[in-house]
Design a protein around this motif. Structure first.
Motif, PDB file in Angstrom:
ATOM      1  N   LEU A   1       0.697  -1.043   0.159  1.00 28.33           N
ATOM      2  CA  LEU A   1       0.076  -0.081   0.066  1.00 28.33           C
ATOM      3  C   LEU A   1       0.884   1.161  -0.008  1.00 28.33           C
ATOM      4  O   LEU A   1       1.706   1.343   0.918  1.00 28.33           O
ATOM      5  N   ASN A   2       0.513   2.238  -0.635  1.00 27.94           N
ATOM      6  CA  ASN A   2       1.091   3.339  -0.716  1.00 27.94           C
ATOM      7  C   ASN A   2       0.759   4.612   0.113  1.00 27.94           C
ATOM      8  O   ASN A   2       1.151   5.832   0.135  1.00 27.94           O
ATOM      9  N   LYS A   3      -0.085   4.258   0.997  1.00 29.10           N
ATOM     10  CA  LYS A   3      -0.664   5.070   1.970  1.00 29.10           C
ATOM     11  C   LYS A   3      -1.182   6.317   1.519  1.00 29.10           C
ATOM     12  O   LYS A   3      -1.114   7.364   2.106  1.00 29.10           O
ATOM     13  N   MET A   4      -1.956   6.406   0.272  1.00 27.55           N
ATOM     14  CA  MET A   4      -2.442   7.755  -0.215  1.00 27.55           C
ATOM     15  C   MET A   4      -3.872   7.838   0.415  1.00 27.55           C
ATOM     16  O   MET A   4      -4.725   6.925   0.404  1.00 27.55           O
ATOM     17  N   TRP A   5      -3.746   8.999   0.836  1.00 25.30           N
ATOM     18  CA  TRP A   5      -5.259   9.337   1.383  1.00 25.30           C
ATOM     19  C   TRP A   5      -5.792  10.461   0.526  1.00 25.30           C
ATOM     20  O   TRP A   5      -5.248  11.472   0.143  1.00 25.30           O
ATOM     21  N   VAL A   6      -7.163  10.047  -0.008  1.00 20.05           N
ATOM     22  CA  VAL A   6      -7.962  11.082  -0.557  1.00 20.05           C
ATOM     23  C   VAL A   6      -9.185  11.645   0.326  1.00 20.05           C
ATOM     24  O   VAL A   6     -10.042  10.897   0.553  1.00 20.05           O
ATOM     25  N   PRO A   7      -8.982  13.117   0.509  1.00 22.12           N
ATOM     26  CA  PRO A   7      -9.892  13.441   1.213  1.00 22.12           C
ATOM     27  C   PRO A   7     -11.502  13.533   0.609  1.00 22.12           C
ATOM     28  O   PRO A   7     -11.397  13.636  -0.434  1.00 22.12           O
ATOM     29  N   ASN A   8     -12.120  13.353   1.579  1.00 21.05           N
ATOM     30  CA  ASN A   8     -13.641  13.268   1.270  1.00 21.05           C
ATOM     31  C   ASN A   8     -14.387  14.658   1.471  1.00 21.05           C
ATOM     32  O   ASN A   8     -14.469  15.244   2.615  1.00 21.05           O
ATOM     33  N   LEU A   9     -14.432  15.361   0.361  1.00 18.13           N
ATOM     34  CA  LEU A   9     -15.082  16.810   0.526  1.00 18.13           C
ATOM     35  C   LEU A   9     -16.410  16.945   0.985  1.00 18.13           C
ATOM     36  O   LEU A   9     -16.778  18.046   1.470  1.00 18.13           O
ATOM     37  N   MET A  10     -17.020  15.964   1.190  1.00 17.09           N
ATOM     38  CA  MET A  10     -18.411  15.926   1.695  1.00 17.09           C
ATOM     39  C   MET A  10     -18.432  15.259   2.950  1.00 17.09           C
ATOM     40  O   MET A  10     -19.749  15.049   3.721  1.00 17.09           O
ATOM     41  N   SER A  11     -17.492  15.200   3.771  1.00 17.03           N
ATOM     42  CA  SER A  11     -17.633  14.562   4.907  1.00 17.03           C
ATOM     43  C   SER A  11     -18.273  15.123   6.024  1.00 17.03           C
ATOM     44  O   SER A  11     -19.111  14.483   6.738  1.00 17.03           O
ATOM     45  N   ASP A  12     -18.122  16.338   6.145  1.00 18.81           N
ATOM     46  CA  ASP A  12     -19.152  17.136   7.180  1.00 18.81           C
ATOM     47  C   ASP A  12     -20.636  16.756   6.858  1.00 18.81           C
ATOM     48  O   ASP A  12     -21.395  16.514   7.727  1.00 18.81           O
ATOM     49  N   GLU A  13     -21.147  16.760   5.423  1.00 19.50           N
ATOM     50  CA  GLU A  13     -22.376  16.588   5.325  1.00 19.50           C
ATOM     51  C   GLU A  13     -22.689  15.050   5.420  1.00 19.50           C
ATOM     52  O   GLU A  13     -23.771  14.885   6.088  1.00 19.50           O
ATOM     53  N   ILE A  14     -21.822  14.035   5.243  1.00 20.02           N
ATOM     54  CA  ILE A  14     -22.109  12.924   5.287  1.00 20.02           C
ATOM     55  C   ILE A  14     -22.292  12.647   7.113  1.00 20.02           C
ATOM     56  O   ILE A  14     -23.233  11.969   7.235  1.00 20.02           O
ATOM     57  N   ARG A  15     -21.518  13.036   7.660  1.00 17.71           N
ATOM     58  CA  ARG A  15     -21.303  12.915   9.001  1.00 17.71           C
ATOM     59  C   ARG A  15     -22.791  13.592   9.767  1.00 17.71           C
ATOM     60  O   ARG A  15     -23.282  12.679  10.585  1.00 17.71           O
ATOM     61  N   THR A  16     -23.221  14.661   9.230  1.00 20.99           N
ATOM     62  CA  THR A  16     -24.403  15.234   9.715  1.00 20.99           C
ATOM     63  C   THR A  16     -25.698  14.555   9.385  1.00 20.99           C
ATOM     64  O   THR A  16     -26.624  14.324  10.157  1.00 20.99           O
ATOM     65  N   LEU A  17     -25.872  14.107   8.026  1.00 16.68           N
ATOM     66  CA  LEU A  17     -27.189  13.751   7.297  1.00 16.68           C
ATOM     67  C   LEU A  17     -27.241  12.288   7.641  1.00 16.68           C
ATOM     68  O   LEU A  17     -28.498  11.680   7.348  1.00 16.68           O
ATOM     69  N   TYR A  18     -25.987  11.582   7.693  1.00 20.07           N
ATOM     70  CA  TYR A  18     -26.161  10.165   7.656  1.00 20.07           C
ATOM     71  C   TYR A  18     -25.218   9.623   8.708  1.00 20.07           C
ATOM     72  O   TYR A  18     -24.351   8.681   8.765  1.00 20.07           O
ATOM     73  N   GLN A  19     -25.770   9.871   9.797  1.00 26.93           N
ATOM     74  CA  GLN A  19     -25.066   9.647  11.261  1.00 26.93           C
ATOM     75  C   GLN A  19     -24.822   8.160  11.463  1.00 26.93           C
ATOM     76  O   GLN A  19     -24.001   7.763  11.880  1.00 26.93           O
ATOM     77  N   ASP A  20     -26.031   7.428  11.274  1.00 25.16           N
ATOM     78  CA  ASP A  20     -25.927   5.981  11.588  1.00 25.16           C
ATOM     79  C   ASP A  20     -25.192   5.292  10.600  1.00 25.16           C
ATOM     80  O   ASP A  20     -23.928   4.243  11.225  1.00 25.16           O
TER      81      ASP A  20
END
Length: 167
Positions: A1-20
Motif C-alpha cells: 500500500l502506498n498510504k495515499m489518502w483522498v480527502p472526502n470533500l463531503m465528509s461534514d455533510e455525510i457525518r451530519t445527514l447520515y449519522q447511523d
C-alpha cells in the motif's frame, strides 16, 4: 500500500445527514485495523457510509452526492434565515436535518404524491411567523435554480412545521 489518502470533500455533510451509516463506517475502520493492522483515515468511514446509503436508497453515487449538496444548501439557507446553528445532538435540529435529507431524496426520486390539502394549514403557519414563508420561498428558489425541482405546498408546510420547532 502506498498510504495515499483522498480527502472526502463531503465528509461534514455525510457525518451530519447520515449519522447511523457513518457510525457503521467507523466500526468498519476498527475492524480493518484489528484484522489487517491498517489504520485508515476517518474520511474512509464517510466513503463507507455513502456506499451504505447507496445500497439502501438505490439511487447511485451521483444522485446521493446531489442529495447531500441539496440538503446542505437547504440547511445553510435555514441557518442564515434564522441566524441559528443546527447541532445534530439537539433533537429538533436533528429532526429538521432528517426531514431535509428525506425531502431531497423525494425530490431526486420525483416522488410528489400529495397526501392532503394543506392550504389552510399553510395560511395558519404563515401568520404564526412570517419569516417561515420567506425561508421556504428562498429554499424553493434555490431548488428551482440549481436543481430544476420545486417544493409542493405540502413540502413547504412540512418544512414550516419543522422550522417552527427550531426558531
Amino acid at each position: 500500500l502506498n498510504k495515499m489518502w483522498v480527502p472526502n470533500l463531503m465528509s461534514d455533510e455525510i457525518r451530519t445527514l447520515y449519522q447511523d451509516e457513518y457510525q457503521l463506517g467507523l466500526v468498519a475502520l476498527e475492524i480493518v485495523e484489528k484484522k489487517l493492522g491498517i489504520k485508515l483515515h476517518q474520511d474512509e468511514a464517510c466513503y463507507i457510509a455513502l456506499h451504505l446509503v447507496n445500497a439502501i436508497v438505490n439511487l447511485g453515487n451521483e444522485k446521493i452526492t446531489t442529495i447531500l449538496k441539496m440538503s446542505q444548501g437547504i440547511l445553510d439557507l435555514i441557518r442564515v434565515n434564522f441566524n441559528i446553528s443546527l447541532d445534530s445532538d439537539c433533537l429538533n435540529s436533528s429532526r429538521i436535518m432528517t426531514h431535509v435529507k428525506f425531502l431531497a431524496q423525494r425530490l431526486i426520486r420525483k416522488d410528489d404524491t400529495p397526501l392532503t390539502d394543506v392550504d389552510e394549514l399553510y395560511e395558519i403557519l404563515a401568520k404564526k411567523d412570517e419569516r417561515l414563508i420567506g425561508c421556504v420561498d428562498q429554499i424553493d428558489f434555490f431548488l428551482q435554480s440549481k436543481y430544476q425541482v420545486s417544493l409542493s405546498k405540502q413540502e413547504k408546510v412540512y418544512l414550516m412545521i419543522h422550522l417552527l420547532k427550531i426558531v
